[in-house]
Structure formats: structure tokens, C-alpha cells
Motif scaffolding. Sequence first.
Motif, PDB file in Angstrom:
ATOM      1  N   MET A   1      -4.579  -4.624  10.119  1.00  0.00           N
ATOM      2  CA  MET A   1      -3.313  -3.991  10.451  1.00  0.00           C
ATOM      3  C   MET A   1      -3.412  -3.307  11.810  1.00  0.00           C
ATOM      4  O   MET A   1      -4.436  -2.731  12.137  1.00  0.00           O
ATOM      5  N   LEU A   6       1.042   1.293   9.076  1.00  0.00           N
ATOM      6  CA  LEU A   6       1.277   0.067   8.293  1.00  0.00           C
ATOM      7  C   LEU A   6       0.412   0.063   7.030  1.00  0.00           C
ATOM      8  O   LEU A   6       0.851  -0.383   5.972  1.00  0.00           O
ATOM      9  N   LEU A   9       2.212   2.316   4.640  1.00  0.00           N
ATOM     10  CA  LEU A   9       3.333   1.591   4.031  1.00  0.00           C
ATOM     11  C   LEU A   9       2.834   0.688   2.905  1.00  0.00           C
ATOM     12  O   LEU A   9       3.411   0.638   1.816  1.00  0.00           O
ATOM     13  N   ASP A  10       1.731   0.023   3.155  1.00  0.00           N
ATOM     14  CA  ASP A  10       1.169  -0.915   2.190  1.00  0.00           C
ATOM     15  C   ASP A  10       0.621  -0.201   0.961  1.00  0.00           C
ATOM     16  O   ASP A  10       0.871  -0.597  -0.177  1.00  0.00           O
ATOM     17  N   GLN A  13       3.172   1.111  -1.415  1.00  0.00           N
ATOM     18  CA  GLN A  13       3.766   0.069  -2.278  1.00  0.00           C
ATOM     19  C   GLN A  13       3.043   0.029  -3.634  1.00  0.00           C
ATOM     20  O   GLN A  13       3.659  -0.253  -4.659  1.00  0.00           O
ATOM     21  N   ARG A  66      -2.538  -7.464  -9.529  1.00  0.00           N
ATOM     22  CA  ARG A  66      -2.258  -7.797  -8.143  1.00  0.00           C
ATOM     23  C   ARG A  66      -1.980  -6.575  -7.282  1.00  0.00           C
ATOM     24  O   ARG A  66      -2.197  -6.584  -6.098  1.00  0.00           O
ATOM     25  N   MET A  70      -5.570  -6.897  -1.670  1.00  0.00           N
ATOM     26  CA  MET A  70      -6.239  -6.733  -0.385  1.00  0.00           C
ATOM     27  C   MET A  70      -5.950  -5.387   0.279  1.00  0.00           C
ATOM     28  O   MET A  70      -6.707  -4.940   1.133  1.00  0.00           O
ATOM     29  N   GLY A  71      -4.848  -4.781  -0.067  1.00  0.00           N
ATOM     30  CA  GLY A  71      -4.369  -3.595   0.638  1.00  0.00           C
ATOM     31  C   GLY A  71      -5.391  -2.477   0.738  1.00  0.00           C
ATOM     32  O   GLY A  71      -5.680  -1.979   1.828  1.00  0.00           O
ATOM     33  N   PHE A  74      -8.464  -3.391   2.894  1.00  0.00           N
ATOM     34  CA  PHE A  74      -8.143  -3.316   4.325  1.00  0.00           C
ATOM     35  C   PHE A  74      -8.184  -1.877   4.828  1.00  0.00           C
ATOM     36  O   PHE A  74      -8.720  -1.587   5.893  1.00  0.00           O
ATOM     37  N   THR A 121      11.290   2.609   6.015  1.00  0.00           N
ATOM     38  CA  THR A 121      11.132   1.406   5.187  1.00  0.00           C
ATOM     39  C   THR A 121      10.934   1.785   3.719  1.00  0.00           C
ATOM     40  O   THR A 121      11.492   1.151   2.823  1.00  0.00           O
ATOM     41  N   LEU A 122      10.165   2.843   3.486  1.00  0.00           N
ATOM     42  CA  LEU A 122       9.929   3.293   2.111  1.00  0.00           C
ATOM     43  C   LEU A 122      11.213   3.814   1.473  1.00  0.00           C
ATOM     44  O   LEU A 122      11.529   3.507   0.324  1.00  0.00           O
ATOM     45  N   GLY A 125      13.496   0.907   0.639  1.00  0.00           N
ATOM     46  CA  GLY A 125      13.011   0.076  -0.463  1.00  0.00           C
ATOM     47  C   GLY A 125      13.050   0.785  -1.797  1.00  0.00           C
ATOM     48  O   GLY A 125      13.231   0.161  -2.836  1.00  0.00           O
TER      49      GLY A 125
END
Lengths: 188, 122
Positions: A1, A6, A9-10, A13, A66, A70-71, A74, A121-122, A125
Motif C-alpha cells: 500500500m 490505505l 481503511l483496509d 473493513q 476471509r 492479506m490485510g 500487509f 470512504t468509511l 460505506g
Amino acid sequence: MREISLHILDIVQNSIKAEADLVIIDIEANFNKDALSIRITDDGKGMSKELLKKATDTFVTTRKTRKVGMGLSFFKMAAENSGGNFEISSKEGMGTVVMASFKLSSIDRVPLGEMDETMATLLMGSPNIDFILNYKVKTENKIREFNFDTREIKEELSEIPIDEYEIISSIKSYIKENIKATNGGLVI
Amino acid sequence: MKSIADINAIKERMQKVLGTREGQTENNIRIVVGMATCGIAAGARPVLNAFLEEAAKRNLKNVKVTQAGCLGMCKYEPMAQVYIPGKEVVTYVRLDEQAAKQIIVDHIVNGSVVTKYTLDIE
């Protein structure tokens, strides 16, 4: 990232998928300690001990789990690459805390990036979830702080939804301006 | 907006707008942007913003931009799907801000699919 914002943000989620009602994002740039700490705390359903152990192992995720793909790996990698560290703790039924610390001065640290974009964005969403952003900058002789809480905004708005474009873009510029002021000219 | 209190001015404006929008929720167009790790890493955040900005700029009140998780084809991210009632779903791949703006103008406003960015299943 390309930006820490970012990653945030991930990671948030995950909290949203874990049915959190409140997500607290703490960001502290401490120039005395050469550290940038990020902490994401949620009151979601949390993880079992088994799942927690696997949470940062890349590729062990199954479709069922899930949400821990990967989040997290990372995020951990990004922190460790800069000479920082990463911690995650979780309790079933209580929530999860993800903590990553970056070495501020490291050339391998990606910039914090646009936190206003991440928050917008959060909010878009997940307008029904509440978010708190505590942003702190510590230098040798000063501590500057900016706190943002969607519960306060929602109270002001009463029946108007927070995810209306005009509201979101005002909030975005509000966060942007305040973070800039809190930084006081420092690049984070 | 300088402080939380400033939101009141926006609120008053919004109340008027929302009043005139009653009953307009039918025939909604949906644009769904993939916002999982793969999407975010590939640049989905600015794409989502570009969709929103362009839709707001053109005052398209029947367009709702929403977020989804991983759409299952990570190498094609940033991706978006356009749902128009009565029409087939269109899947767009490898988007950027410019592409998002073009999709709003060409596809949403003028009704012609932007084939340059559609997913071709081989």
C-alpha cells in the motif's frame, strides 16, 4: 500500500465485517520517540484464540475466515519494514485491537497519506457505524491534538443522513484542515 | 467547514434539498466499487471518490455509489459494477479516476457502455 491511511481503511473493513458499532482510530506521531503509532480499536465480535494466531499469517485464510486475509499481513509488514512493530489482540464477544508502530524517520516508511479520504470512504460505506479519530502530534515542546467523533456530527445532523455527499465532503475538508493544522508544517 | 457547529448551515441547505427529493428513490442506479485489500491496494479509494464527485457535480440524484468486498478477480482491480434497473449488469475493470468520470458521463448520463474498461471474459 502506498499510504498508511490505505492500510487503516483496509483494517477498519475487518472491524465493519466483525459487526462493530464503534471503531476508534488513534494516530500519534511522536517526534521525541521517532515513532508513528496507529491503533484501531473496535467493539466487534472479536476472534477466537485459534483465529487470532492465524490472523497475520498470509495465505492461511479460508473463505470462512476471509476477513483476516492479506490485510493484516500487509499492515504488519509495512510497520516492520520501517523498523517498527505490530501487535494484535482480540477477545471473542469483546472486540479487537490492532496496533502498528512505524519508525517516523525511516526511509522505508510510507507516508500517512490522506486520512480525510479514508474517513470519508468509511463514513460513506458504513454510515450506521460510529467512528472516532484521535490525531496527536508530539514534538519536543508541544503536543497538538485533533479529535473527531461521528456521534457529535450525527447529533448535530439529527434526521439528515451523514452519508449525503454534501455532508461527507464538508467532513472531509474539516478533517483535512484540522490534520494540517495539527501537523503544524511537519510532514507525516 | 471549520468546526462542528458549521454543520448547521449545511444542514439547513440539506433539509430543503431532501424535501424535494421525496419519492425519487425509484429507478435507482447503483455503482458498486470493490473495496477489499486488493481493491484498496490497486487504487479503489480515488476511483470511488471520482464516481461520487462526478455524480454530485452533474446532480445525478438517482445514482448511489456503494462499496463491496472482494469481487473475486483481484488482478483486475480497481473494479466497479454498474446496476441500471432493466439492464444487464456491466463490470468495469482496471479503473482510474479518469475512467470513473468517463463512465458517469458516457454510461450513466448518455447510456453508452464504456467498452474500453469492460471485463471481457475469455
